[in-house]
Design a protein around this motif. Structure first.
Motif, PDB file in Angstrom:
ATOM      1  N   SER A  96     -53.749 -25.589 -21.358  1.00  0.00           N
ATOM      2  CA  SER A  96     -54.268 -25.035 -22.604  1.00  0.00           C
ATOM      3  C   SER A  96     -55.753 -24.744 -22.470  1.00  0.00           C
ATOM      4  CB  SER A  96     -54.038 -26.022 -23.759  1.00  0.00           C
ATOM      5  OG  SER A  96     -54.696 -25.582 -24.915  1.00  0.00           O
ATOM      6  N   ASP A 151     -50.904 -25.369 -33.810  1.00  0.00           N
ATOM      7  CA  ASP A 151     -50.232 -24.813 -32.648  1.00  0.00           C
ATOM      8  C   ASP A 151     -48.988 -25.653 -32.371  1.00  0.00           C
ATOM      9  OD1 ASP A 151     -50.993 -27.151 -31.225  1.00  0.00           O
ATOM     10  OD2 ASP A 151     -52.853 -26.208 -30.555  1.00  0.00           O
ATOM     11  N   LEU A 184     -52.226 -15.687 -32.159  1.00  0.00           N
ATOM     12  CA  LEU A 184     -51.082 -16.335 -31.544  1.00  0.00           C
ATOM     13  C   LEU A 184     -49.785 -15.716 -32.060  1.00  0.00           C
ATOM     14  CD1 LEU A 184     -51.998 -20.134 -31.550  1.00  0.00           C
ATOM     15  CD2 LEU A 184     -52.135 -18.519 -29.663  1.00  0.00           C
ATOM     16  N   LYS A 185     -48.935 -15.314 -31.138  1.00  0.00           N
ATOM     17  CA  LYS A 185     -47.660 -14.708 -31.506  1.00  0.00           C
ATOM     18  C   LYS A 185     -46.837 -15.643 -32.375  1.00  0.00           C
ATOM     19  CE  LYS A 185     -44.838 -11.136 -30.791  1.00  0.00           C
ATOM     20  NZ  LYS A 185     -45.193  -9.747 -31.144  1.00  0.00           N
ATOM     21  N   SER A 186     -46.904 -16.931 -32.060  1.00  0.00           N
ATOM     22  CA  SER A 186     -46.120 -17.911 -32.813  1.00  0.00           C
ATOM     23  C   SER A 186     -46.548 -18.035 -34.261  1.00  0.00           C
ATOM     24  CB  SER A 186     -46.218 -19.280 -32.133  1.00  0.00           C
ATOM     25  OG  SER A 186     -47.572 -19.692 -32.061  1.00  0.00           O
ATOM     26  N   ASN A 187     -47.731 -17.534 -34.594  1.00  0.00           N
ATOM     27  CA  ASN A 187     -48.232 -17.663 -35.967  1.00  0.00           C
ATOM     28  C   ASN A 187     -47.928 -16.445 -36.848  1.00  0.00           C
ATOM     29  OD1 ASN A 187     -49.266 -20.197 -35.504  1.00  0.00           O
ATOM     30  ND2 ASN A 187     -51.323 -19.465 -35.002  1.00  0.00           N
TER      31      ASN A 187
END
Length: 355
Positions: A112, A231, A285-288
């Motif tokens: 990270s 995250d 962030l794609k996940s967000n």
């Protein structure tokens, strides 16, 4: 609540939040996140042992107990019928993150960009008395203490290795019987202390499966700070926080204005320490992306603030051109006042019925 990931995603994880629990325990309701399959087991290995139901194997369904704290842990008092628990928005957000990343892989955090690594030869601070231990805990936003009767034991060695992998988190080690007794800790226990919600998380090192890598993951998941970046690693710690009010700053970390926004957001967080958990959500962030969609926000409306009360998902959203301490404070105060009025009305209704 349940969510099943489609075939087009890298993995399939099923997470369910049960709406019924047997009873209220100590003023706190417990919800259950049921994670099926080997990936669920991998996630379960990273959680403190007291959150896991016994008898789980890698091919079985794993049930993780996620505590919802009551007023004695700093939350707002809420009357509910015994045996029920409200569904929170955070399990939904956790599902979103799990669909984007393997729990075992995400929780590793070794590559990270937000966490640097250091030589494993670094040693934790020795805490020989209660005064030293208390000063150590109070001196940092997040502090970790390993309680070991034998400081040269294999478990203590794994603790030292983990300490070297997380240089920005202070690690202390104590073999003092007085210190162990003061903190009510058993031997071979690692305790993480965090200031933001005055909470503590313990990890039993007596389990032979717990090594430096899993200890590192445990710390990464639970190191909530004055402002915590959301995250796949911190999602679990955020979900288990005792604070019932959460404020999201939804913004672009790549913006040249980000450092100043964060300075003001952090300054505002100081004023609500122990009451509201301040969270940074990076829109890069794609996940967000689906989290932003959950609050019905478009990129053109950012940055934005989203505040919510986790027990009942009551929430509010504020879009703004720029962040200021005063605007954050006003937004938080108005929401807190609204929730307090709602609480007062719910208490008045039973009283009127009795009369």
């Amino acid at each position: 609540m349940s969510s099943t990931v489609g075939e087009d995603t890298p993995m399939a994880v099923l997470v369910q939040l049960s709406k019924v629990v047997p009873a209220q325990q100590g003023g706190a309701f417990s919800s259950q996140a049921v994670i099926s399959g080997a990936e669920g087991f991998a996630l379960g290995q990273l959680l403190p042992s007291h959150h896991l139901r016994r008898g789980c194997e890698s091919s079985q369904q794993l049930t993780c107990l996620l505590p919802r704290r009551g007023p004695e842990q700093g939350g707002m008092a809420r009357k509910r019928q015994a045996g029920t628990v409200a569904t929170s928005v955070f399990p939904f957000l956790l599902v979103i993150l799990l669909t984007r990343c393997s729990p075992a892989g995400c929780a590793g955090g070794d590559d990270s960009a937000s966490h640097s690594t250091a030589s494993t030869t670094e040693k934790p601070v020795l805490l020989n008395n209660i005064e030293d231990a208390e000063a150590f805990v109070s001196g940092a936003e997040v502090a970790v203490i390993g309680f070991f009767q034998e400081p040269q034991s294999p478990e203590a060695e794994q603790f030292r290795l983990a300490a070297g992998q997380i240089p920005e988190v202070p690690f202390g080690l104590s073999s003092s019987a007085a210190v162990l007794s003061h903190y009510g800790a058993s031997a071979n226990t690692v305790a993480l202390f965090r200031r933001v919600d005055n909470d503590r998380r313990d990890l039993d090192m007596n389990n032979r499966d717990v090594d430096a890598k899993k200890l590192t993951r445990f710390v990464r998941m639970n190191e909530l700070r004055l402002v915590t970046e959301y995250d796949p690693v911190t999602a679990i710690g955020v979900m288990q926080s005792s604070l019932e009010f959460n404020l999201l700053l939804i913004t672009d970390k790549m913006s040249p204005k980000h450092p100043e926004r964060m300075r003001k957001f952090r300054a505002a967080a100081e004023r609500y320490k122990g009451k509201i958990l301040f969270i940074l959500l990076d829109t890069n962030l794609k996940s967000n992306e689906r989290v932003v969609s959950y609050f019905q926000l478009k990129k053109s409306q950012l940055p934005a603030l989203a505040i919510f009360h986790t027990p009942d998902d009551e929430h509010d959203v504020l879009t703004l051109d720029e962040i200021s301490i005063e605007r954050v404070q006003d937004f938080c105060n108005r929401f807190l006042q609204r929730m307090q009025k709602k609480e007062d009305k719910s208490e008045e209704k039973p009283l009127n019925e009795e009369l």
